[in-house]
Write an enzyme that holds these catalytic residues in place. Structure first.
Site, mmCIF file in Angstrom:
data_model
loop_
_atom_site.group_PDB
_atom_site.id
_atom_site.type_symbol
_atom_site.label_atom_id
_atom_site.label_comp_id
_atom_site.label_asym_id
_atom_site.label_seq_id
_atom_site.Cartn_x
_atom_site.Cartn_y
_atom_site.Cartn_z
ATOM 1 N N LYS A 1 39.098 -5.075 13.768
ATOM 2 C CA LYS A 1 39.051 -4.429 15.441
ATOM 3 C C LYS A 1 39.669 -5.639 15.759
ATOM 4 O O LYS A 1 39.023 -6.883 15.680
ATOM 5 C CB LYS A 1 38.676 -3.790 16.101
HETATM 6 O O1 G3P Z 1 37.211 2.685 20.426
HETATM 7 C C1 G3P Z 1 36.601 1.993 21.941
HETATM 8 C C2 G3P Z 1 37.163 2.690 22.334
HETATM 9 O O2 G3P Z 1 37.260 4.362 22.696
HETATM 10 C C3 G3P Z 1 37.018 3.296 23.626
HETATM 11 O O3 G3P Z 1 36.475 4.195 25.040
HETATM 12 O O4 G3P Z 1 35.056 5.434 26.561
HETATM 13 O O5 G3P Z 1 35.018 2.900 26.286
HETATM 14 O O6 G3P Z 1 36.364 3.939 27.280
HETATM 15 P P1 G3P Z 1 35.715 3.796 26.247
#
Ligand code: G3P
Length: 218
Positions: free
Chosen positions: A87
């Site tokens: 990533k």
């Molecule tokens: O994988 C990263 C992403 O899905 C993060 O999600 O909930 O932290 O905005 P969030």
């Protein structure tokens, strides 16, 4: 649309894998820190454990912010498991790192994508998959799903090989919308996966069938 689990929690990954519906896992430094990885064990060990549960791609994020650091980390991470997606953030340095790593044959999950321009640059640089963050855009009053839809349309128009992974998914409706928009993958928290399995009419229907059968066979 494939479903990935967006978690570094081993128990959640084991439970999700048992359902037979999880095609991969995405992690990030925040999710790893939440599980105590970094203090009680290494990111590498945690990812290697995840790889014993899930054979599909596992996304592992770099923490460097400069090109050299991202490339060094990316090459190292790519050797941890058989099916890694490194990533890399959608930044100027990130695009340069993506282009170097992609030329090495390393698969890239371009993360923190918030605009079609970032997605197009990532596809040019060689990203395997680009991850628009739906929930975080919704949080600031934008339409996160419109971004998914725009990227899918552009990639289709130019027949680009880069896939679209809807990320930062907050609820089951996001998954339905991502599927309708043509996203190849949605990466979802475990709680959302569980919500996706449920419908109250299924539960009441199962109870009613069981009751009716019990009465008929008493
Ligand atoms: O994988 C990263 C992403 O899905 C993060 O999600 O909930 O932290 O905005 P969030």
């Amino acid at each position: 649309m494939e479903i990935f689990l967006d978690t570094a929690n081993l128990e959640e990954i084991r439970r999700g894998a048992r359902l037979g519906v999880v095609n991969g896992v995405t992690t990030n430094p925040s999710l790893a820190a939440k599980e105590g990885i970094g203090t009680s064990g290494s990111y590498k060990e945690a990812v290697q454990e995840i790889a014993t549960i899930i054979s599909g791609p596992i996304s592992i994020e770099v923490v460097s912010q400069d090109v050299e650091g991202m490339v060094t980390e990316g090459r190292e991470i790519a050797g941890w498991i058989d099916n890694p997606w490194v990533k890399i953030p959608s930044t100027e340095a990130g695009f340069e790192a993506i282009s170097v790593l992609a030329k090495d044959g390393i698969r890239i999950n371009q993360t923190l994508c918030f605009s079609p321009n970032q997605a197009m640059l990532g596809a040019q640089a060689g990203s395997t998959v680009v991850s628009p963050f739906v929930g975080r855009l919704d949080d600031i009053g934008h339409d996160g799903m419109e971004l998914v839809s725009d990227i899918v349309s552009i990639f289709r128009y130019y027949a680009l090989e880069t896939k679209v992974m809807a990320a930062s998914i907050r609820h089951p409706q996001h998954c339905i919308m991502a599927a309708k928009a043509g996203a190849h993958i949605s990466t979802v928290p475990y709680g959302v996966l569980m919500q996706m399995t449920k419908h109250p009419l299924t539960d009441s229907g199962v109870s009613r069938f069981a009751d009716d059968w019990r009465k008929a066979t008493q």
